[in-house]
Write a protein that holds these residues in place. Structure first.
Motif, PDB file in Angstrom:
ATOM      1  N   ALA A 191       0.794  -1.336  -0.192  1.00  9.57           N
ATOM      2  CA  ALA A 191       0.067   0.154   0.093  1.00  9.57           C
ATOM      3  C   ALA A 191       0.881   1.087  -0.052  1.00  9.57           C
ATOM      4  O   ALA A 191       0.510   2.150  -0.705  1.00  9.57           O
ATOM      5  CB  ALA A 191      -0.868  -0.032   1.084  1.00  9.57           C
ATOM      6  N   ALA A 192       2.192   1.351   0.624  1.00  7.83           N
ATOM      7  CA  ALA A 192       2.800   2.658   0.741  1.00  7.83           C
ATOM      8  C   ALA A 192       3.500   2.896  -0.531  1.00  7.83           C
ATOM      9  O   ALA A 192       4.029   4.036  -0.592  1.00  7.83           O
ATOM     10  CB  ALA A 192       3.732   2.264   2.137  1.00  7.83           C
ATOM     11  N   ILE A 193       3.676   1.961  -1.350  1.00  5.49           N
ATOM     12  CA  ILE A 193       4.581   2.088  -2.476  1.00  5.49           C
ATOM     13  C   ILE A 193       4.164   3.227  -3.448  1.00  5.49           C
ATOM     14  O   ILE A 193       4.922   4.366  -3.655  1.00  5.49           O
ATOM     15  CB  ILE A 193       5.176   1.027  -3.331  1.00  5.49           C
ATOM     16  N   PRO A 194       3.055   3.148  -3.854  1.00  2.00           N
ATOM     17  CA  PRO A 194       2.710   4.128  -4.684  1.00  2.00           C
ATOM     18  C   PRO A 194       2.412   5.472  -4.359  1.00  2.00           C
ATOM     19  O   PRO A 194       2.795   6.785  -5.018  1.00  2.00           O
ATOM     20  CB  PRO A 194       1.006   3.728  -5.348  1.00  2.00           C
ATOM     21  N   THR A 195       2.137   5.942  -3.059  1.00  2.00           N
ATOM     22  CA  THR A 195       1.927   7.135  -2.403  1.00  2.00           C
ATOM     23  C   THR A 195       3.422   7.610  -2.294  1.00  2.00           C
ATOM     24  O   THR A 195       3.425   9.048  -2.255  1.00  2.00           O
ATOM     25  CB  THR A 195       1.348   6.936  -1.150  1.00  2.00           C
ATOM     26  N   ALA A 196       4.424   6.753  -2.343  1.00  2.00           N
ATOM     27  CA  ALA A 196       5.855   7.446  -2.158  1.00  2.00           C
ATOM     28  C   ALA A 196       6.404   7.846  -3.546  1.00  2.00           C
ATOM     29  O   ALA A 196       7.496   8.417  -3.588  1.00  2.00           O
ATOM     30  CB  ALA A 196       6.420   6.342  -1.609  1.00  2.00           C
ATOM     31  N   ILE A 197       5.787   7.549  -4.617  1.00  2.00           N
ATOM     32  CA  ILE A 197       6.406   7.756  -5.907  1.00  2.00           C
ATOM     33  C   ILE A 197       5.614   8.499  -6.910  1.00  2.00           C
ATOM     34  O   ILE A 197       4.529   8.513  -6.741  1.00  2.00           O
ATOM     35  CB  ILE A 197       6.645   6.264  -6.609  1.00  2.00           C
ATOM     36  N   ASP A 198       6.518   9.642  -7.651  1.00  2.00           N
ATOM     37  CA  ASP A 198       5.676  10.614  -8.496  1.00  2.00           C
ATOM     38  C   ASP A 198       5.246  10.213  -9.843  1.00  2.00           C
ATOM     39  O   ASP A 198       4.724  10.995 -10.547  1.00  2.00           O
ATOM     40  CB  ASP A 198       6.585  11.692  -8.322  1.00  2.00           C
ATOM     41  N   VAL A 199       5.969   8.932 -10.257  1.00  2.00           N
ATOM     42  CA  VAL A 199       5.511   8.336 -11.555  1.00  2.00           C
ATOM     43  C   VAL A 199       4.757   7.368 -11.302  1.00  2.00           C
ATOM     44  O   VAL A 199       4.534   6.597 -10.271  1.00  2.00           O
ATOM     45  CB  VAL A 199       6.635   8.150 -12.483  1.00  2.00           C
ATOM     46  N   PRO A 200       4.174   6.861 -12.590  1.00  2.00           N
ATOM     47  CA  PRO A 200       3.251   5.484 -12.486  1.00  2.00           C
ATOM     48  C   PRO A 200       4.128   4.572 -11.723  1.00  2.00           C
ATOM     49  O   PRO A 200       5.226   4.085 -12.110  1.00  2.00           O
ATOM     50  CB  PRO A 200       2.718   5.265 -13.951  1.00  2.00           C
ATOM     51  N   VAL A 201       3.313   3.600 -11.068  1.00  2.00           N
ATOM     52  CA  VAL A 201       3.996   2.402 -10.544  1.00  2.00           C
ATOM     53  C   VAL A 201       3.192   1.168 -10.761  1.00  2.00           C
ATOM     54  O   VAL A 201       1.994   1.217 -10.928  1.00  2.00           O
ATOM     55  CB  VAL A 201       4.055   2.489  -8.830  1.00  2.00           C
ATOM     56  N   ILE A 202       3.819  -0.034 -11.139  1.00  2.00           N
ATOM     57  CA  ILE A 202       3.376  -1.362 -11.249  1.00  2.00           C
ATOM     58  C   ILE A 202       3.498  -2.361 -10.391  1.00  2.00           C
ATOM     59  O   ILE A 202       4.588  -2.143  -9.596  1.00  2.00           O
ATOM     60  CB  ILE A 202       3.562  -1.719 -12.640  1.00  2.00           C
ATOM     61  N   PHE A 203       2.596  -3.176 -10.171  1.00  2.00           N
ATOM     62  CA  PHE A 203       2.946  -4.293  -9.149  1.00  2.00           C
ATOM     63  C   PHE A 203       3.064  -5.663  -9.846  1.00  2.00           C
ATOM     64  O   PHE A 203       2.354  -5.949 -10.798  1.00  2.00           O
ATOM     65  CB  PHE A 203       1.635  -4.391  -8.413  1.00  2.00           C
ATOM     66  N   ASN A 204       3.683  -6.624  -9.403  1.00  2.00           N
ATOM     67  CA  ASN A 204       4.125  -7.899  -9.864  1.00  2.00           C
ATOM     68  C   ASN A 204       3.404  -8.776  -9.134  1.00  2.00           C
ATOM     69  O   ASN A 204       3.691  -9.089  -7.995  1.00  2.00           O
ATOM     70  CB  ASN A 204       5.665  -8.047  -9.620  1.00  2.00           C
ATOM     71  N   VAL A 205       2.273  -9.569  -9.796  1.00  2.00           N
ATOM     72  CA  VAL A 205       1.516 -10.701  -9.224  1.00  2.00           C
ATOM     73  C   VAL A 205       2.022 -11.711  -9.417  1.00  2.00           C
ATOM     74  O   VAL A 205       2.202 -12.468 -10.686  1.00  2.00           O
ATOM     75  CB  VAL A 205       0.024 -10.425  -9.837  1.00  2.00           C
ATOM     76  N   VAL A 206       2.573 -12.487  -8.242  1.00  2.00           N
ATOM     77  CA  VAL A 206       3.402 -13.883  -8.331  1.00  2.00           C
ATOM     78  C   VAL A 206       3.011 -14.746  -7.496  1.00  2.00           C
ATOM     79  O   VAL A 206       3.233 -14.818  -6.129  1.00  2.00           O
ATOM     80  CB  VAL A 206       4.898 -13.558  -8.135  1.00  2.00           C
ATOM     81  N   PRO A 207       1.928 -15.670  -7.586  1.00  2.00           N
ATOM     82  CA  PRO A 207       1.335 -16.424  -6.749  1.00  2.00           C
ATOM     83  C   PRO A 207       2.310 -17.351  -6.241  1.00  2.00           C
ATOM     84  O   PRO A 207       3.293 -17.959  -7.069  1.00  2.00           O
ATOM     85  CB  PRO A 207       0.259 -17.301  -7.705  1.00  2.00           C
ATOM     86  N   GLY A 208       2.317 -17.664  -4.943  1.00  2.00           N
ATOM     87  CA  GLY A 208       3.593 -18.664  -4.209  1.00  2.00           C
ATOM     88  C   GLY A 208       4.906 -17.694  -4.186  1.00  2.00           C
ATOM     89  O   GLY A 208       5.814 -18.227  -3.727  1.00  2.00           O
ATOM     90  N   GLY A 209       4.844 -16.288  -4.568  1.00  2.00           N
ATOM     91  CA  GLY A 209       6.043 -15.739  -4.322  1.00  2.00           C
ATOM     92  C   GLY A 209       6.116 -15.125  -3.174  1.00  2.00           C
ATOM     93  O   GLY A 209       5.290 -15.505  -2.023  1.00  2.00           O
ATOM     94  N   LYS A 210       7.007 -14.197  -2.803  1.00  2.00           N
ATOM     95  CA  LYS A 210       7.303 -13.335  -1.583  1.00  2.00           C
ATOM     96  C   LYS A 210       6.198 -12.332  -1.160  1.00  2.00           C
ATOM     97  O   LYS A 210       6.079 -11.756  -0.039  1.00  2.00           O
ATOM     98  CB  LYS A 210       8.701 -12.830  -1.591  1.00  2.00           C
ATOM     99  N   SER A 211       5.428 -12.114  -2.201  1.00  2.00           N
ATOM    100  CA  SER A 211       4.555 -10.827  -1.788  1.00  2.00           C
ATOM    101  C   SER A 211       2.897 -11.424  -1.537  1.00  2.00           C
ATOM    102  O   SER A 211       2.625 -12.292  -1.684  1.00  2.00           O
ATOM    103  CB  SER A 211       4.474  -9.944  -2.980  1.00  2.00           C
ATOM    104  N   PRO A 212       2.399 -10.639  -0.479  1.00  2.00           N
ATOM    105  CA  PRO A 212       0.996 -11.207  -0.138  1.00  2.00           C
ATOM    106  C   PRO A 212      -0.024 -11.220  -1.371  1.00  2.00           C
ATOM    107  O   PRO A 212       0.372 -10.509  -2.130  1.00  2.00           O
ATOM    108  CB  PRO A 212       0.548 -10.152   0.887  1.00  2.00           C
ATOM    109  N   GLU A 213      -0.999 -12.050  -1.218  1.00  2.00           N
ATOM    110  CA  GLU A 213      -2.165 -11.780  -2.209  1.00  2.00           C
ATOM    111  C   GLU A 213      -2.774 -10.698  -2.243  1.00  2.00           C
ATOM    112  O   GLU A 213      -2.934  -9.963  -1.015  1.00  2.00           O
ATOM    113  CB  GLU A 213      -3.050 -12.941  -1.919  1.00  2.00           C
TER     114      GLU A 213
END
Length: 285
Positions: A191-213
């Motif tokens: 949640a914190a990443i886009p609010t900290a950056i002034d350009v468009p931000v993308i998220f990597n969806v990797v089921p079974g990876g290190k990021s939460p669903e």
């Protein structure tokens, strides 16, 4: 309108752009028939298709060829994974030129050392932010068709979340068009990443990876411009092939759920190609 401008418009609208992963002509054809708005050419998927793990073994020419194959089937912007640029800033310059020539609308670069590792594997190492800024400069100078430069940082796993945000801000200030912070480990970090950056931000969806669903609705609420799904087709193909080979090894003669050869060939343009071929009888007349 260029593909790069189309992609820019998609990333700057109010609705989340979802770019599923593709890696060859068939996966791109399936994505095209599904009506996707953009696609992500996954280096990990191309590596797997070559029978290799995603640890920096594929080359710029192999992945650029995959970009050109995918673009034959897809008339939408393609974000192309360029790993570390395949070397230093001179290699990065060549990579961006090569990817643009192959049809990429955006080139994604990352701040790992060369050779890299998949962002959701352990034991990654980073180059300095200064060195990566040089690569961003080389990428910007290489552009002739306006391809977007996506700057990815893998710093969370190596230096921590705050350091990753510091790097991301610096990369945006250096001219990167899009920022990609790999593998946030908690929903609060996501949640914190886009609010900290002034350009468009993308998220990597990797089921079974290190990021939460996370859901599409959550990503949009957090302020992400887009989500990439690198394993969307290669993961489905791997699962289906595994089931088919297991069944065959157990005695089945089934070759999978394709209803007929024609259904498969229709997916990759059989009717359009047939319409271009002059019937032999007409040609003789």
């Amino acid at each position: 309108m260029s593909d790069a401008q189309r992609l820019t418009d998609l990333l700057r609208r109010d609705r989340l752009l979802v770019a599923p992963g593709v890696y060859d002509g068939l996966s791109a054809a399936v994505a095209s028939r599904a009506g996707v708005e953009a696609a992500y050419l996954s280096g990990a998927a191309v590596s797997a298709g070559e029978g290799l793990p995603d640890i920096g073994l594929t080359t710029v020419t192999e992945i650029a060829r995959a970009v050109s194959v995918v673009r034959r089937q897809l008339d939408v912007p393609v974000i192309a994974d360029a790993d570390t640029g395949f070397g230093d800033e001179t290699h990065t310059f060549r990579t961006v030129r090569t990817y643009e020539d192959a049809g990429a609308a955006a080139v994604q670069l990352e701040d790992q050392v060369f050779p890299k590792r998949c962002g959701h594997l352990d034991d990654k190492a980073l180059i300095s932010a200064d060195e990566f800024v040089l690569k961003i400069g080389a990428a910007l100078a290489a552009r002739r068709r306006g391809a977007l430069i996506v700057a990815r940082t893998d710093a969370i796993a190596v230096e921590g979340f705050d350091a990753a945000i510091t790097r991301a801000k610096r990369y945006a200030a250096a001219g990167a068009d899009v920022i990609f912070v790999e593998a946030p480990q908690t929903l609060e970090q996501v949640a914190a990443i886009p609010t900290a950056i002034d350009v468009p931000v993308i998220f990597n969806v990797v089921p079974g990876g290190k990021s939460p669903e996370v859901s599409r609705e959550q990503l949009q609420e957090f302020g992400y411009a887009g989500a990439i799904l690198p394993g969307a087709t290669v993961g489905a193909a791997f699962d289906a092939m595994t089931r088919a080979m297991t069944d065959i090894a157990a005695g089945s003669l089934s070759s999978g759920p394709i209803t007929s050869p024609r259904a498969l060939f229709a997916a990759v343009g059989l009717d359009a190609w047939a319409a271009r071929r002059t019937p032999k009888e007409s040609a003789r007349a």
